[in-house]
Write an enzyme that holds these catalytic residues in place. Structure first.
Site, mmCIF file in Angstrom:
data_model
loop_
_atom_site.group_PDB
_atom_site.id
_atom_site.type_symbol
_atom_site.label_atom_id
_atom_site.label_comp_id
_atom_site.label_asym_id
_atom_site.label_seq_id
_atom_site.Cartn_x
_atom_site.Cartn_y
_atom_site.Cartn_z
ATOM 1 N N LYS A 98 0.848 -1.190 0.000
ATOM 2 C CA LYS A 98 0.000 0.000 0.000
ATOM 3 C C LYS A 98 0.887 1.246 0.000
ATOM 4 O O LYS A 98 1.845 1.327 0.767
ATOM 5 C CB LYS A 98 -0.925 0.002 1.218
ATOM 6 C CG LYS A 98 -2.046 -1.007 1.125
ATOM 7 C CD LYS A 98 -2.934 -0.943 2.361
ATOM 8 C CE LYS A 98 -4.170 -1.814 2.167
ATOM 9 N NZ LYS A 98 -3.837 -3.225 1.879
ATOM 10 N N ASP A 132 -1.452 -1.873 -4.206
ATOM 11 C CA ASP A 132 -2.856 -2.014 -3.816
ATOM 12 C C ASP A 132 -3.580 -0.670 -3.905
ATOM 13 O O ASP A 132 -2.972 0.382 -3.688
ATOM 14 C CB ASP A 132 -2.976 -2.529 -2.380
ATOM 15 C CG ASP A 132 -2.578 -3.985 -2.246
ATOM 16 O OD1 ASP A 132 -2.555 -4.685 -3.266
ATOM 17 O OD2 ASP A 132 -2.296 -4.417 -1.115
ATOM 18 N N MET A 133 -4.870 -0.728 -4.206
ATOM 19 C CA MET A 133 -5.675 0.484 -4.200
ATOM 20 C C MET A 133 -6.321 0.643 -2.822
ATOM 21 O O MET A 133 -6.755 -0.341 -2.219
ATOM 22 C CB MET A 133 -6.751 0.424 -5.284
ATOM 23 C CG MET A 133 -7.519 1.732 -5.455
ATOM 24 S SD MET A 133 -6.461 3.157 -5.833
ATOM 25 C CE MET A 133 -5.963 2.792 -7.515
ATOM 26 N N GLN A 161 -10.919 -0.741 -8.783
ATOM 27 C CA GLN A 161 -12.067 -1.214 -8.010
ATOM 28 C C GLN A 161 -13.371 -1.049 -8.784
ATOM 29 O O GLN A 161 -13.680 0.040 -9.274
ATOM 30 C CB GLN A 161 -12.137 -0.436 -6.691
ATOM 31 C CG GLN A 161 -10.897 -0.626 -5.832
ATOM 32 C CD GLN A 161 -10.729 0.477 -4.791
ATOM 33 O OE1 GLN A 161 -10.914 1.656 -5.091
ATOM 34 N NE2 GLN A 161 -10.391 0.101 -3.583
ATOM 35 N N ARG A 182 -4.895 -5.751 -11.285
ATOM 36 C CA ARG A 182 -5.771 -6.599 -10.481
ATOM 37 C C ARG A 182 -7.121 -5.884 -10.387
ATOM 38 O O ARG A 182 -7.196 -4.725 -9.955
ATOM 39 C CB ARG A 182 -5.197 -6.808 -9.079
ATOM 40 C CG ARG A 182 -6.094 -7.656 -8.172
ATOM 41 C CD ARG A 182 -5.672 -7.561 -6.719
ATOM 42 N NE ARG A 182 -4.295 -7.966 -6.539
ATOM 43 C CZ ARG A 182 -3.510 -7.502 -5.574
ATOM 44 N NH1 ARG A 182 -3.944 -6.579 -4.737
ATOM 45 N NH2 ARG A 182 -2.268 -7.921 -5.470
ATOM 46 N N LYS A 185 -13.646 -5.967 -6.496
ATOM 47 C CA LYS A 185 -14.923 -5.316 -6.207
ATOM 48 C C LYS A 185 -14.683 -4.000 -5.487
ATOM 49 O O LYS A 185 -15.262 -2.970 -5.822
ATOM 50 C CB LYS A 185 -15.794 -6.243 -5.355
ATOM 51 C CG LYS A 185 -17.100 -5.604 -4.900
ATOM 52 C CD LYS A 185 -17.860 -6.522 -3.947
ATOM 53 C CE LYS A 185 -19.088 -5.819 -3.386
ATOM 54 N NZ LYS A 185 -19.813 -6.668 -2.408
ATOM 55 N N GLY A 186 -13.826 -4.015 -4.452
ATOM 56 C CA GLY A 186 -13.572 -2.835 -3.610
ATOM 57 C C GLY A 186 -13.995 -3.102 -2.183
ATOM 58 O O GLY A 186 -15.051 -3.689 -1.951
ATOM 59 N N ALA A 187 -13.161 -2.682 -1.221
ATOM 60 C CA ALA A 187 -13.398 -3.083 0.170
ATOM 61 C C ALA A 187 -13.542 -1.918 1.144
ATOM 62 O O ALA A 187 -13.546 -2.121 2.353
ATOM 63 C CB ALA A 187 -12.252 -3.981 0.639
ATOM 64 N N THR A 224 -11.626 -12.222 -7.033
ATOM 65 C CA THR A 224 -13.010 -12.353 -6.568
ATOM 66 C C THR A 224 -13.214 -13.715 -5.920
ATOM 67 O O THR A 224 -12.501 -14.669 -6.228
ATOM 68 C CB THR A 224 -13.988 -12.203 -7.750
ATOM 69 O OG1 THR A 224 -15.331 -12.280 -7.265
ATOM 70 C CG2 THR A 224 -13.776 -13.298 -8.797
ATOM 71 N N ARG A 286 -11.633 -5.312 7.635
ATOM 72 C CA ARG A 286 -12.192 -5.146 6.288
ATOM 73 C C ARG A 286 -12.625 -6.485 5.699
ATOM 74 O O ARG A 286 -13.577 -6.564 4.933
ATOM 75 C CB ARG A 286 -11.184 -4.444 5.372
ATOM 76 C CG ARG A 286 -11.071 -2.947 5.643
ATOM 77 C CD ARG A 286 -10.338 -2.224 4.540
ATOM 78 N NE ARG A 286 -8.950 -2.637 4.458
ATOM 79 C CZ ARG A 286 -7.972 -2.156 5.215
ATOM 80 N NH1 ARG A 286 -8.229 -1.234 6.131
ATOM 81 N NH2 ARG A 286 -6.729 -2.583 5.063
#
Length: 305
Positions: A98, A132-133, A161, A182, A185-187, A224, A286
């Protein structure tokens, strides 16, 4: 009820006091299901076991709320240590990180210097690195830095995402960089001003960005645990004759391990996201927020203590 649980876990994931307590008292109860220990030695054992089962890995040294330059530099040192360990142990593993851990919230100079140190080491040891986003407020900064790094390094990718409105545009904007992405979905909990509030819309956008990125000819990691998205991807690659070298599935360590092995047996590349470190609390919360059903595993862990 499920939405209430999700919101509660997302709120708790950002609590600095509880994060400090979690660091102090170590991995307890159900967290060990999702985190491969507190040190690199524990993570290596986990990766070796996964590799033996035919699973590839991306390794992540956990860290959040980095506010001091020294802390960011130490996080970068840990990442370089992980890269060296991957090479020395001949692990089938990449690295994930990150940008906030590398100093994104401190200064552009700090995060850029740390990323160049990491990517230089990764290039030497032939290890791929994925950025990572994080939450929406850091999305633009992350992509700007990714574009800057991509001009100098080929061994770096990032994450987009599906729940963000902007992601379709980002796919097209990044196309010229031939990026390894990558898709997730998004967290994070985001406002309906920037993200689709309904799962159905998120799923539809997820399918659209998978298709767009794959047909652009760039490497696509479909991250996913959703059978619907997995099956959609299988149909898509079959229809468009997309080679297996151009995509893979990714899942989180500790979630649907049977499905991971099933995909390997079917001949698909399957990569497991393996986090480790003492700063595991935010990540753990998360995971519970994403899939409240995971709470059952935590409760089982508590009852066994």
């Amino acid at each position: 009820m499920e939405q209430l649980l999700r919101n509660s876990f997302m709120f708790l994931s950002k609590n600095r006091m509880i994060t400090k307590l979690a660091k102090k008292y170590g991995l307890k109860f159900g967290a060990a299901r999702f985190v491969a220990g507190e040190n690199i030695e524990s993570a290596i054992k986990v990766i070796k076991d996964l590799n033996e089962k035919g699973l590839d890995v991306t390794l992540d040294y956990l860290g959040e709320f980095i506010k001091k330059e020294q802390e960011a530099n130490e996080m970068a040192d840990h990442c370089i240590q992980a890269i060296e360990a991957i090479s020395q142990n001949q692990l089938k593993s990449q690295l994930s990180l990150k940008l906030t851990s590398m100093g994104l919230d401190i200064s552009n100079e700090v995060v850029l210097n740390n990323m160049k140190r990491i990517l230089t080491a990764a290039k030497q040891y032939k290890v791929f690195v994925t950025i990572d986003m994080e939450d929406y407020s850091r999305c633009e900064k992350t992509l700007t830095l990714f574009k800057q790094l991509k001009k100098e390094f080929n061994n770096v990718g990032t994450v987009l995402q599906a729940y963000l409105y902007r992601t379709g545009r980002d796919i097209e904007e990044l196309k010229r960089f031939n990026p390894n992405l990558r898709l997730v979905k998004g967290a994070y909990k985001e406002s309906s001003k920037v993200a689709f509030p309904e799962k159905k819309a998120v799923d539809e956008n997820f399918k659209q960005i998978i298709k767009a990125h794959m047909l652009n000819g760039n490497f696509t990691a479909v991250a996913t645990h959703d059978d619907m998205i997995i099956n959609y991807t299988k149909r898509l690659v079959k229809i468009h004759k997309i080679p297996k070298e151009q995509y893979e599935f990714q899942m989180l360590y500790g979630i649907r391990p049977e499905k991971q092995l099933e995909l390997v047996k079917e001949g698909y590349r399957m990569r497991v996201y393996v986090p480790y470190g003492t700063d595991w609390y935010g990540y753990f919360m998360r995971r519970l927020a994403e899939r409240p059903a995971n709470v059952a595993f935590v409760l089982k862990g508590i009852l066994k203590k």
